[in-house]
Design a protein around this motif. Structure first.
Motif, PDB file in Angstrom:
ATOM      1  N   ARG A 141      40.250 -13.856  -2.530  1.00  0.00           N
ATOM      2  CA  ARG A 141      38.997 -13.391  -3.121  1.00  0.00           C
ATOM      3  C   ARG A 141      38.360 -14.440  -4.027  1.00  0.00           C
ATOM      4  O   ARG A 141      37.324 -14.204  -4.621  1.00  0.00           O
ATOM      5  CB  ARG A 141      39.242 -12.118  -3.929  1.00  0.00           C
ATOM      6  N   LYS A 142      39.010 -15.606  -4.147  1.00  0.00           N
ATOM      7  CA  LYS A 142      38.476 -16.636  -5.032  1.00  0.00           C
ATOM      8  C   LYS A 142      37.364 -17.428  -4.345  1.00  0.00           C
ATOM      9  O   LYS A 142      37.280 -17.455  -3.123  1.00  0.00           O
ATOM     10  CB  LYS A 142      39.602 -17.610  -5.403  1.00  0.00           C
ATOM     11  N   SER A 143      36.563 -18.105  -5.168  1.00  0.00           N
ATOM     12  CA  SER A 143      35.613 -19.068  -4.599  1.00  0.00           C
ATOM     13  C   SER A 143      36.401 -20.299  -4.174  1.00  0.00           C
ATOM     14  O   SER A 143      37.553 -20.479  -4.579  1.00  0.00           O
ATOM     15  CB  SER A 143      34.570 -19.459  -5.654  1.00  0.00           C
ATOM     16  N   ARG A 144      35.784 -21.169  -3.391  1.00  0.00           N
ATOM     17  CA  ARG A 144      36.489 -22.378  -2.948  1.00  0.00           C
ATOM     18  C   ARG A 144      36.894 -23.240  -4.150  1.00  0.00           C
ATOM     19  O   ARG A 144      38.007 -23.767  -4.192  1.00  0.00           O
ATOM     20  CB  ARG A 144      35.607 -23.169  -1.982  1.00  0.00           C
ATOM     21  N   ALA A 145      36.015 -23.362  -5.113  1.00  0.00           N
ATOM     22  CA  ALA A 145      36.324 -24.198  -6.283  1.00  0.00           C
ATOM     23  C   ALA A 145      37.496 -23.608  -7.072  1.00  0.00           C
ATOM     24  O   ALA A 145      38.424 -24.319  -7.458  1.00  0.00           O
ATOM     25  CB  ALA A 145      35.089 -24.332  -7.171  1.00  0.00           C
ATOM     26  N   GLU A 146      37.462 -22.298  -7.292  1.00  0.00           N
ATOM     27  CA  GLU A 146      38.572 -21.642  -8.005  1.00  0.00           C
ATOM     28  C   GLU A 146      39.865 -21.789  -7.222  1.00  0.00           C
ATOM     29  O   GLU A 146      40.928 -22.012  -7.774  1.00  0.00           O
ATOM     30  CB  GLU A 146      38.296 -20.141  -8.172  1.00  0.00           C
ATOM     31  N   PHE A 147      39.746 -21.636  -5.906  1.00  0.00           N
ATOM     32  CA  PHE A 147      40.928 -21.744  -5.065  1.00  0.00           C
ATOM     33  C   PHE A 147      41.536 -23.137  -5.171  1.00  0.00           C
ATOM     34  O   PHE A 147      42.748 -23.289  -5.330  1.00  0.00           O
ATOM     35  CB  PHE A 147      40.606 -21.430  -3.597  1.00  0.00           C
ATOM     36  N   GLU A 148      40.708 -24.173  -5.099  1.00  0.00           N
ATOM     37  CA  GLU A 148      41.237 -25.545  -5.152  1.00  0.00           C
ATOM     38  C   GLU A 148      41.903 -25.832  -6.498  1.00  0.00           C
ATOM     39  O   GLU A 148      42.896 -26.550  -6.567  1.00  0.00           O
ATOM     40  CB  GLU A 148      40.113 -26.560  -4.855  1.00  0.00           C
ATOM     41  N   HIS A 149      41.369 -25.247  -7.535  1.00  0.00           N
ATOM     42  CA  HIS A 149      41.960 -25.397  -8.864  1.00  0.00           C
ATOM     43  C   HIS A 149      43.367 -24.773  -8.884  1.00  0.00           C
ATOM     44  O   HIS A 149      44.337 -25.375  -9.337  1.00  0.00           O
ATOM     45  CB  HIS A 149      41.047 -24.719  -9.884  1.00  0.00           C
ATOM     46  N   TRP A 150      43.458 -23.555  -8.351  1.00  0.00           N
ATOM     47  CA  TRP A 150      44.748 -22.868  -8.279  1.00  0.00           C
ATOM     48  C   TRP A 150      45.730 -23.660  -7.410  1.00  0.00           C
ATOM     49  O   TRP A 150      46.889 -23.852  -7.767  1.00  0.00           O
ATOM     50  CB  TRP A 150      44.544 -21.458  -7.681  1.00  0.00           C
ATOM     51  N   HIS A 186      42.237 -19.131  10.022  1.00  0.00           N
ATOM     52  CA  HIS A 186      42.268 -19.774   8.706  1.00  0.00           C
ATOM     53  C   HIS A 186      43.554 -20.554   8.498  1.00  0.00           C
ATOM     54  O   HIS A 186      44.643 -20.037   8.755  1.00  0.00           O
ATOM     55  CB  HIS A 186      42.183 -18.712   7.600  1.00  0.00           C
ATOM     56  N   LEU A 187      43.419 -21.771   7.988  1.00  0.00           N
ATOM     57  CA  LEU A 187      44.600 -22.530   7.595  1.00  0.00           C
ATOM     58  C   LEU A 187      45.286 -21.817   6.429  1.00  0.00           C
ATOM     59  O   LEU A 187      44.620 -21.251   5.563  1.00  0.00           O
ATOM     60  CB  LEU A 187      44.197 -23.943   7.160  1.00  0.00           C
ATOM     61  N   ALA A 188      46.603 -21.884   6.415  1.00  0.00           N
ATOM     62  CA  ALA A 188      47.370 -21.212   5.356  1.00  0.00           C
ATOM     63  C   ALA A 188      47.420 -22.095   4.111  1.00  0.00           C
ATOM     64  O   ALA A 188      48.484 -22.469   3.631  1.00  0.00           O
ATOM     65  CB  ALA A 188      48.774 -20.883   5.853  1.00  0.00           C
ATOM     66  N   ARG A 241      40.530 -29.114  15.130  1.00  0.00           N
ATOM     67  CA  ARG A 241      39.116 -29.370  14.876  1.00  0.00           C
ATOM     68  C   ARG A 241      38.709 -28.450  13.728  1.00  0.00           C
ATOM     69  O   ARG A 241      38.743 -27.230  13.864  1.00  0.00           O
ATOM     70  CB  ARG A 241      38.277 -29.080  16.124  1.00  0.00           C
ATOM     71  N   LEU A 242      38.352 -29.045  12.608  1.00  0.00           N
ATOM     72  CA  LEU A 242      37.984 -28.245  11.438  1.00  0.00           C
ATOM     73  C   LEU A 242      36.598 -27.647  11.641  1.00  0.00           C
ATOM     74  O   LEU A 242      35.698 -28.316  12.124  1.00  0.00           O
ATOM     75  CB  LEU A 242      37.993 -29.113  10.179  1.00  0.00           C
ATOM     76  N   SER A 243      36.453 -26.413  11.252  1.00  0.00           N
ATOM     77  CA  SER A 243      35.157 -25.761  11.350  1.00  0.00           C
ATOM     78  C   SER A 243      34.301 -26.175  10.157  1.00  0.00           C
ATOM     79  O   SER A 243      34.804 -26.296   9.043  1.00  0.00           O
ATOM     80  CB  SER A 243      35.366 -24.249  11.346  1.00  0.00           C
ATOM     81  N   ARG A 293      40.014 -22.681   4.625  1.00  0.00           N
ATOM     82  CA  ARG A 293      39.254 -23.329   5.703  1.00  0.00           C
ATOM     83  C   ARG A 293      39.659 -22.807   7.076  1.00  0.00           C
ATOM     84  O   ARG A 293      40.789 -22.415   7.300  1.00  0.00           O
ATOM     85  CB  ARG A 293      39.481 -24.837   5.666  1.00  0.00           C
ATOM     86  N   CYS A 294      38.694 -22.892   7.989  1.00  0.00           N
ATOM     87  CA  CYS A 294      38.927 -22.436   9.353  1.00  0.00           C
ATOM     88  C   CYS A 294      39.046 -23.624  10.313  1.00  0.00           C
ATOM     89  O   CYS A 294      38.471 -24.671  10.082  1.00  0.00           O
ATOM     90  CB  CYS A 294      37.776 -21.553   9.839  1.00  0.00           C
TER      91      CYS A 294
END
Ligand SMILES: [Zn+2]
Length: 309
Positions: free
Chosen positions: A19-28, A251-253, A293-295, A306-307
């Motif tokens: 449920r996080k944003s991408r930026a929050e997720f990358e921080h975590w 989705h990549l894990a 192949r990254l989406s 990411r997908c």
């Protein structure tokens, strides 16, 4: 934690992350990766100490991991001991040993703890079928592992798990499986196809192909029989790398694996994976054989993960 608690806690973490944003997720993710590099990775003799940065570590591959198996797991279990355990019941003390399917010279060994075993199952369920949890979920897992890998059924109020041993053959557990009446089935595609052609009395809400590559000719047979779209779990020897979501995005894990990508031409990439939630067999900057192949589109489901196309 017992196995089921581990699965439930992994489920909760996976949902929280989604449920996080991408930026929050990358921080975590960066914090989780750093913890792994400092605390878990040095326990494998191959590494011995924490690197300043992930990129300071050498790239690894299956040949290296198999050649120096005992240096990549924290218990110093040797490959010979692991193969012997696999030939017996898949257990080496409190550890579980498994091997990837494939040609004999090319099978990859893995060793995981009890906790890790349930962690990936919780993660799969959270990604794959979060909507089912609150209605109660009966999950049948049918995987090509030796009998020791999973024991008897486990249950809690919300999740009941049952494991069926593929190596015994379905005639040994067909009645038990039908009586269990699973709402989620995780099985190799050939087994799902067998359920279809043999008319098993099953009415799942979600079906997942796992552990083997899906042959395109099997898909319509399976989907036609169950009247459901077939979802995929993309696992390699070393764990879980991608899962399809409700919107069909693969989705990549990234909530358990940090991915680096090497360009492989024509828009394809080869992943280097660092499994930062694994603590028994350490895998860092491991080059996979697969091309992805990254989406470039985010998925409609809203997940920050990411997908791949
Ligand atoms: Zn999605």
């Amino acid at each position: 934690m017992n196995g089921l608690a581990e699965a439930v806690s992994s489920f909760a973490l996976t949902r929280w992350v989604s449920r996080k944003s991408r930026a929050e997720f990358e921080h975590w993710q960066a914090a989780a990766l750093r913890r792994f590099l400092d605390r878990d990775l040095p326990r494998a003799p191959f590494y011995g100490k924490a690197p300043a940065r992930l990129a300071d570590l050498p790239v690894t591959d299956k040949a290296l991991l198999m050649r120096r198996f005992e240096d990549f797991n924290i218990h110093r279990l040797t490959a010979a001991e692991a193969w012997a355990a696999l030939a017996r019941d898949g257990r080496a003390g409190s550890l579980t040993v498994g091997a990837s399917t494939g040609t004999s010279g090319n099978r990859g060994l893995f060793v995981i703890s009890e906790a890790e075993k349930y962690r990936w199952l919780g993660a799969i369920l959270a990604k794959a079928a979060p909507d089912l949890l609150w209605r109660g979920m009966r999950v049948a897992v049918i995987l090509p592992q030796s009998t020791g890998l999973y024991d008897s059924a486990r249950k809690s109020r919300l999740i009941k798990l049952a494991f069926f041993d593929l190596t015994l053959g379905p005639e040994h557990w067909r009645e038990a499986l039908e009586a269990f009446d699973p709402t989620v089935i995780i099985a190799p595609p050939k087994m799902l196809r067998y359920f279809a052609t043999d008319g098993f009395r099953l009415t799942p809400k979600r079906i997942f192909s796992a552990a083997e590559t899906l042959d395109p000719v099997d898909r319509p047979v399976i989907e036609g029989f169950f009247r459901l779209p077939l979802d995929q779990i993309y696992m390699a020897t070393e764990g879980l790398f991608a899962v399809t979501c409700r919107q069909g995005g693969l989705h990549l894990a990234e909530d358990s694996v940090f991915f680096e990508f090497e360009p492989a031409g024509e828009g394809l990439v080869t992943p280097l994976v660092t499994a930062f939630r694994r603590q028994t067999q350490i895998m860092a900057r491991y080059r996979m054989n697969d091309l992805l192949r990254l989406s470039d589109q985010p998925c409609r489901c809203g997940s920050p993960l990411r997908c791949v196309d």
